[in-house]
Design a protein around this motif. Structure first.
Motif, mmCIF file in Angstrom:
data_model
loop_
_atom_site.group_PDB
_atom_site.id
_atom_site.type_symbol
_atom_site.label_atom_id
_atom_site.label_comp_id
_atom_site.label_asym_id
_atom_site.label_seq_id
_atom_site.Cartn_x
_atom_site.Cartn_y
_atom_site.Cartn_z
ATOM 1 N N THR A 7 -6.110 -16.010 6.804
ATOM 2 C CA THR A 7 -5.094 -14.975 6.635
ATOM 3 C C THR A 7 -3.757 -15.515 7.129
ATOM 4 O OG1 THR A 7 -5.607 -14.032 8.806
ATOM 5 C CG2 THR A 7 -6.789 -13.139 6.915
ATOM 6 N N HIS A 61 4.925 -10.598 5.005
ATOM 7 C CA HIS A 61 3.918 -9.822 4.283
ATOM 8 C C HIS A 61 2.548 -10.486 4.426
ATOM 9 C CE1 HIS A 61 7.035 -7.369 2.442
ATOM 10 N NE2 HIS A 61 7.697 -8.494 2.178
ATOM 11 N N ARG A 62 1.551 -9.708 4.797
ATOM 12 C CA ARG A 62 0.213 -10.246 5.017
ATOM 13 C C ARG A 62 -0.464 -10.569 3.690
ATOM 14 N NH1 ARG A 62 -1.775 -10.589 9.754
ATOM 15 N NH2 ARG A 62 -3.875 -10.784 8.894
ATOM 16 N N SER A 69 -9.958 -10.099 1.645
ATOM 17 C CA SER A 69 -8.854 -9.415 0.979
ATOM 18 C C SER A 69 -9.227 -7.980 0.653
ATOM 19 C CB SER A 69 -8.492 -10.182 -0.301
ATOM 20 O OG SER A 69 -7.555 -9.482 -1.072
ATOM 21 N N GLU A 97 -5.528 -6.414 1.437
ATOM 22 C CA GLU A 97 -4.390 -7.339 1.376
ATOM 23 C C GLU A 97 -4.484 -8.219 0.141
ATOM 24 O OE1 GLU A 97 -4.077 -7.745 6.256
ATOM 25 O OE2 GLU A 97 -4.789 -9.431 5.042
#
Length: 599
Positions: free
Chosen positions: A100, A106-107, A137, A142
């Motif tokens: 990650t 922004h992730r 995800s 995300e």
């Protein structure tokens, strides 16, 4: 203390494209892009992450993945030794780094491939990491960013490497259904099974300037069909002109473009992660009743080499029944549907509606032919992008009508021509994988002859996969494997045995659910008898699948392919010969083998 002087030869590098001599620090400041000609040098996974992610924000995914050598493959070196050398040379455990990160605040979840590790090839461990990235995800809600750099599926893992295409495509289909942004970054080079699965299966495809991508590489095209290649063939700019990528970006602009995409996605409706049919960890596999598979398939002996090569030759016999033959003998009332509704009607794919006993069904299959004239007209069963689009059109029609889909597989592989590459062969196969993964109707695949690479897998993401006794299914042809790994095309029989491509091998590996015995001498000697056995096998499998609710059906299909990424032989792999049917208890979709006897 004064640092040791750096040798002068390490201060300067020569560009492989324009041959200019470049100061090493200048090249590094320019993000490894030649300041004279703009050539983008390949980056390691670590370098790529450092360029894309906010400083200090990258966190690798936790856990470990078991080392995989399911076939105990040996060419000029044992596969385990190749893995050890790759790890020592790169400092990586596999051909991808996942984790990650933040990009411009922004992730996102990143999966970045590294070509230095066995050519960035896609094996079970690589597939496991990328699938875990997709699951992360989904769980976190995300976006997923995939950075590809690969020569394709890893031959030393045989058809289990091929299965990774379906596994990752299924996971990406979950993300798309959840409304999460998926982005593919194409870097140089991206070919084969990676190009035909997750690299072209995302919402947005960004190509780095100068990157090359295609299903078949230039050398394969030249050597197989002797076509001249146009200037700039398969480069990022070529792909953009032919509508296969969304944008081409210079390396210096890549991070900014990704940041913009992430910002736009974050400004939209917040994605709510649904209940996944894949799960956040490799699912426990329900053991097949009464069977305990080996941890690996034993190394082939000379007799096994002979058996494998005999199966290859038998599977290619022009006298074997084709899809059109089975449509006349196994099914009734076939109505053929033509065209992809875009501009083509591939003759190598036959599709339409029919009846199997009392069940209306859709049938899609490869069509080779029996003689030179028919084979040429059908392109030897090698489908074009129009063929895979036609297959998807009929599959979707079947889903709308509530009809099960049966696919008949017999192809040496997808068509490798220039025209196919221009029309997006890799993307067409990838879309077929993604469509099949979430098709809300039962699917049964039968490998009747050759199951060649991604061209076969495109029709084999099914709830049940059966193989005729003398059929073969492989990540690459024995001749191709022999030329690349054994450096001798005459070693094809040895390569055939090493690839574990027979029905018996793949049943032990859990890749197929059952085998259908052929009449004495093979299906080519008694096509009617072979058709009766195929019909019996299909009718043994279909009713239980029809009884399953759609969510359970999709869950079982996702579980089926998720297990291949977990490393090696699935715990539920069956042994013996027979067709597979589901347990009588409809609470599970795991198959158990039964024998299909001749009438």
């Amino acid at each position: 203390m004064k640092p040791p002087a750096t040798p002068e030869r390490e201060l300067w590098l020569r560009c492989t494209a324009c041959r200019s001599l470049i100061y090493r620090r200048r090249l590094r400041r320019n993000l490894e892009v030649c300041p004279e000609c703009g050539h983008h040098r390949r980056l390691t996974a670590t370098e790529r992450i450092d360029q894309l992610a906010d400083p200090g924000s990258f966190s690798p995914l936790p856990g470990q993945v078991a080392e995989v050598d399911p076939l105990e493959f040996v060419d000029s070196l044992p596969y385990r030794e190749r893995l050890a050398r790759a790890r020592a040379a790169t400092g990586l455990t596999e051909a991808v780094v996942c984790g990650t990160a933040r990009i411009g605040g922004h992730r996102a979840v990143l999966a970045v491939m590294d070509f230095r590790f066995l050519g960035g090839s896609l094996g079970a461990a690589t597939g496991e990491w990328i699938t875990r990235a997709a699951e992360q995800s989904l769980a976190a809600g995300e976006p997923l960013i995939l950075v590809s750099s690969s020569g394709g599926a890893r031959m030393q893992e045989g058809v289990l490497a091929l299965m990774q295409m379906a596994t990752i495509s299924t996971a990406i289909a979950e993300l798309r259904a959840a409304g999460l942004l998926t982005v593919s970054v194409i870097t140089d080079p991206t070919y084969g099974g990676v190009a035909a699965s997750f690299a072209t299966n995302t919402d947005v495809i960004v190509a780095e300037s100068g990157a090359r991508m295609g299903f078949a590489g230039p050398r394969v095209i030249r050597e197989t069909i002797r076509q001249a290649l146009p200037a700039g063939f398969q480069t990022a700019e070529f792909l953009l002109r032919h509508g296969q990528v969304d944008l081409v970006v210079q390396r210096r602009d890549l991070r900014a473009r990704l940041r913009t995409l992430l910002a736009l996605a974050a400004a939209g409706r917040p994605a709510v992660p649904p209940a996944s049919t894949v799960g956040q960890a490799p699912p426990a596999i329900v053991p097949t009743v009464g069977q305990a598979p080996p941890a690996t398939v034993p190394t082939a002996r000379r007799g096994q080499q002979s058996d494998a090569w005999r199966c290859v030759r038998t599977a290619r016999d022009p006298a074997r029944p084709t899809t059109l033959d089975y449509l006349q003998t196994v099914f009734d009332g076939f109505v053929e549907l033509h065209g992809d509704r875009v501009g083509g009607d591939c003759p190598a794919i036959v599709a339409g509606l029919a009846r199997l006993a009392d069940h209306p069904v859709a049938v899609v299959g490869h069509q080779k032919g029996h003689d030179a004239r028919e084979m040429l007209a059908r392109n030897f069963g090698m489908a074009s992008p129009a063929g895979y689009r036609k297959a998807m059109r009929v599959m979707r029609l079947a889903a709308r009508l509530g009809l099960p889909v049966i696919t008949l597989i017999d192809t040496p592989g997808a068509h490798p021509g220039v025209d196919a590459e221009e029309q997006g062969q890799a993307a067409a196969i990838a879309a077929c994988l993604r469509t099949s993964a979430r098709l809300p109707t039962p699917m049964i695949a039968v490998v009747t002859g050759e199951g060649g690479s991604g061209g076969a897998l495109a029709l084999a993401v099914a709830d049940r996969v059966l193989m005729l006794q003398n059929a073969v299914y492989s990540v690459i042809s024995p001749e191709g494997c022999a030329a690349i790994l054994f450096h001798d095309r005459a070693a094809a029989p040895r390569a055939a045995a090493a690839l574990r491509l027979t029905a018996a091998d793949l049943l032990r590996l859990g890749v197929v659910d059952g085998t259908v015995a052929e009449p004495p001498g093979g299906a080519q000697r008694d096509p009617v008898g072979a058709a009766e056995r195929v019909r019996t096998a299909l009718l043994a499998v279909l009713p239980a699948l029809l009884a399953l609710p759609v969510p359970q059906l999709l869950h079982g299909r996702a579980r089926r392919f998720r297990r291949y990424a977990a490393g090696g032989v699935p715990a539920g792999a069956a042994t013996g010969t027979g067709a597979a049917v589901p347990d009588a208890d409809a609470s599970t979709t795991e198959p158990r083998p039964i024998r299909v006897m001749p009438r």
